[in-house]
Design a protein around this motif. Structure first.
Motif, PDB file in Angstrom:
ATOM      1  N   ARG A 149       0.836  -1.213   0.000  1.00 23.15           N
ATOM      2  CA  ARG A 149       0.000   0.000   0.000  1.00 23.15           C
ATOM      3  C   ARG A 149       0.862   1.251   0.000  1.00 23.15           C
ATOM      4  O   ARG A 149       0.515   2.259  -0.626  1.00 23.15           O
ATOM      5  CB  ARG A 149      -0.944   0.007   1.196  1.00 23.15           C
ATOM      6  N   ARG A 150       2.013   1.180   0.672  1.00 24.38           N
ATOM      7  CA  ARG A 150       2.941   2.311   0.642  1.00 24.38           C
ATOM      8  C   ARG A 150       3.463   2.542  -0.766  1.00 24.38           C
ATOM      9  O   ARG A 150       3.506   3.681  -1.257  1.00 24.38           O
ATOM     10  CB  ARG A 150       4.114   2.042   1.595  1.00 24.38           C
ATOM     11  N   GLY A 153       0.747   4.086  -2.858  1.00 24.93           N
ATOM     12  CA  GLY A 153       0.578   5.499  -2.566  1.00 24.93           C
ATOM     13  C   GLY A 153       1.625   6.378  -3.201  1.00 24.93           C
ATOM     14  O   GLY A 153       1.347   7.522  -3.594  1.00 24.93           O
ATOM     15  N   HIS A 154       2.856   5.867  -3.330  1.00 19.64           N
ATOM     16  CA  HIS A 154       3.930   6.631  -3.968  1.00 19.64           C
ATOM     17  C   HIS A 154       3.881   6.519  -5.488  1.00 19.64           C
ATOM     18  O   HIS A 154       3.820   7.519  -6.204  1.00 19.64           O
ATOM     19  CB  HIS A 154       5.297   6.137  -3.472  1.00 19.64           C
ATOM     20  N   ARG A 157       1.053   7.582  -8.357  1.00 17.98           N
ATOM     21  CA  ARG A 157       0.952   8.988  -8.743  1.00 17.98           C
ATOM     22  C   ARG A 157       1.480   9.225 -10.156  1.00 17.98           C
ATOM     23  O   ARG A 157       1.192  10.258 -10.768  1.00 17.98           O
ATOM     24  CB  ARG A 157       1.731   9.869  -7.763  1.00 17.98           C
ATOM     25  N   TYR A 173      -9.318   4.169  -3.094  1.00 16.09           N
ATOM     26  CA  TYR A 173      -8.186   4.687  -3.865  1.00 16.09           C
ATOM     27  C   TYR A 173      -8.220   6.208  -3.930  1.00 16.09           C
ATOM     28  O   TYR A 173      -7.166   6.864  -3.879  1.00 16.09           O
ATOM     29  CB  TYR A 173      -8.185   4.087  -5.271  1.00 16.09           C
ATOM     30  N   LEU A 176      -6.469   8.087  -1.222  1.00 13.60           N
ATOM     31  CA  LEU A 176      -5.004   8.155  -1.243  1.00 13.60           C
ATOM     32  C   LEU A 176      -4.510   9.519  -1.713  1.00 13.60           C
ATOM     33  O   LEU A 176      -3.339   9.852  -1.519  1.00 13.60           O
ATOM     34  CB  LEU A 176      -4.427   7.070  -2.159  1.00 13.60           C
ATOM     35  N   LEU A 178      -4.269  10.687  -4.958  1.00 11.61           N
ATOM     36  CA  LEU A 178      -3.410  10.565  -6.141  1.00 11.61           C
ATOM     37  C   LEU A 178      -3.770  11.674  -7.126  1.00 11.61           C
ATOM     38  O   LEU A 178      -4.486  11.457  -8.103  1.00 11.61           O
ATOM     39  CB  LEU A 178      -3.575   9.189  -6.781  1.00 11.61           C
TER      40      LEU A 178
END
Length: 432
Positions: A149-150, A153-154, A157, A173, A176, A178
């Motif tokens: 999940r980390r 999240g990064h 994008r 989602y 998050l 994004l």
């Protein structure tokens, strides 16, 4: 459009493979479509080759093949681009890092679609600028571990779009943040049946799926036992195989005997395709504690069965309208399953009416309709031009030049964001 799907192993079988093949085949009637499978372990796809679609592999695991890659030295070195948080990480390697990277650099496509989170992360890290990048979530965000999940999240994008199979997951989602990434829910598709609909007069209940504890077939067996006590002419068939370590199948077989259902409840094993088996019944039951979507629900409805399902996360409530084309009941509630099942068993008119409604409402999952939704999204994104990606290959360059792993770059990004932002410009200049 030229569309390229990146799949873990298109020669195996499973929900993601099946729905990808179905979507690709429909799109191929209007577009140039290929499926690129990371692994190939057999000569022919277990589900057959989708019509009009090109299928090619990156790593050959067939020991009798002249192209066998199992002896390649990089095959035994751990993957550094494919994320460790993905449960399949141990199957990936330095060789898959290289082969996927070569594919992403050389592919000529308008749209690149990756079909599992690890591959989506890999796509974001190595894809060149130009094609529209799409990540498909066939499971659920909440079902992934913290580390993945980390990464999501990064790295997500850098995508142009993410599609989920339920609106509930799409909302997860969107939380998050994004920015600039289109997040849409597009359910899985199920082809139109090739056989006549099920006969509502059939005295058979059908269930299908892996024999795992999360499916709670024990609840189904207990509920059916209560109904069968008053309706001995009804039968239960459960299709699927399980994990030999858990021996869920053995537990279910013992439960069937303990409930006195010998000769009326059957563990049928895995059957492909399932459609000929669905139409032998008149009621389908799903007792899962959780589902990422609920493909078996749609399959049963498309075959003209009334469905009883637990109201579990995430999909059933977005498929079934309770009391109209099926029944939704609480999770792990034998009494509720018994009541809903009994209502359909004892009321022939209600069972037939529910089945007709299920058949009609399930048409919204037809491949033509689902493909059109993907098509509309991708066409819009292609029309907007190249994506916003600016530094994915910068991370790859940093790893190559100074030996810093991708996860270490994450640490730099998290702990020294100012430093990474300051070096981004150099990455961008080097890789334009």
């Amino acid at each position: 459009m030229r569309i390229s799907f990146l799949l873990h192993n298109g020669y195996h079988y499973g929900g993601t493979i099946r729905t990808t093949f179905t979507l690709a085949e429909e799109l191929a009637t209007r577009h140039e479509v290929e499926i690129v499978t990371v692994f190939r372990h057999r000569d022919r796809p277990a589900l057959g080759l989708p019509a009009g679609v090109t299928l090619r592999h990156l790593v050959d695991l067939r020991t009798d093949s002249p192209g066998y890659d199992g002896d390649h030295p990089d095959f035994h070195r751990p993957a550094e681009v494919f994320p460790r948080g993905d449960g399949r990480w141990r199957q990936y390697s330095a060789l898959t890092d290289t082969r996927i990277g070569e594919y992403l650099r050389g592919v000529e496509a308008d749209v690149l679609v990756a079909t599992r989170p690890g591959l989506v992360v890999h796509l974001a890290r190595q894809a060149r600028r130009g094609p529209v990048l799409v990540g498909q979530e066939h499971l659920t965000l909440a079902g992934h571990g913290y580390r993945l999940r980390r990464d999501i999240g990064h790295e997500y994008r850098l995508l142009d779009a993410v599609t989920t199979v339920t609106e509930v997951d799409a909302r997860a989602y969107r939380r998050l943040g994004l920015t600039g990434v289109r997040i849409e829910s597009v359910p899985n598709s199920v082809p139109a049946p090739t056989l006549p609909p099920a006969d509502p007069a059939a005295r058979t209940v059908v269930a299908a799926g892996r024999l795992t504890r999360v499916k709670r077939y024990d609840v189904l067996i207990d509920a059916f036992a209560e109904v069968a006590a008053d309706h001995p002419d009804w039968k239960l068939r459960i299709y699927g195989s399980g994990d030999a370590i858990q021996d869920v199948g053995g537990e279910l077989a013992r439960r069937i005997e303990e409930r006195g259902l010998g000769g009326r409840a059957f563990l049928m094993g895995s059957v492909t395709p399932m459609e000929p088996e669905w139409v032998k019944g008149s009621i389908a039951v799903v007792t899962s504690q959780r589902e990422s979507f609920g493909m078996t629900i749609v399959e049963a409805m498309r075959s003209g069965l009334a469905v009883v399902s637990t109201d579990c996360p995430h999909g059933p409530r977005e498929i079934i309208e309770d009391g109209v084309d099926g029944r939704l009941v609480p999770v792990d509630d034998v009494a509720a399953v018994t009541e809903a099942l009994r209502g359909l068993v004892e009321d022939d008119e209600l069972r037939a009416k529910t089945a007709r409604a299920a058949l009609a409402s399930s048409e919204r999952f037809d491949p033509v309709r689902i493909a059109a939704r993907h098509e509309a999204l991708w066409t819009e994104l292609v029309g907007k031009g190249a994506s916003r990606r600016t530094h994915a290959r910068g991370r790859a360059w940093l790893h190559h030049r100074v030996g810093v792993g991708v996860d270490a770059v994450y640490a730099l990004k998290a702990r020294a964001g100012r430093l990474v932002r300051g070096t981004r410009g150099r990455f961008r200049t080097r890789f334009r």
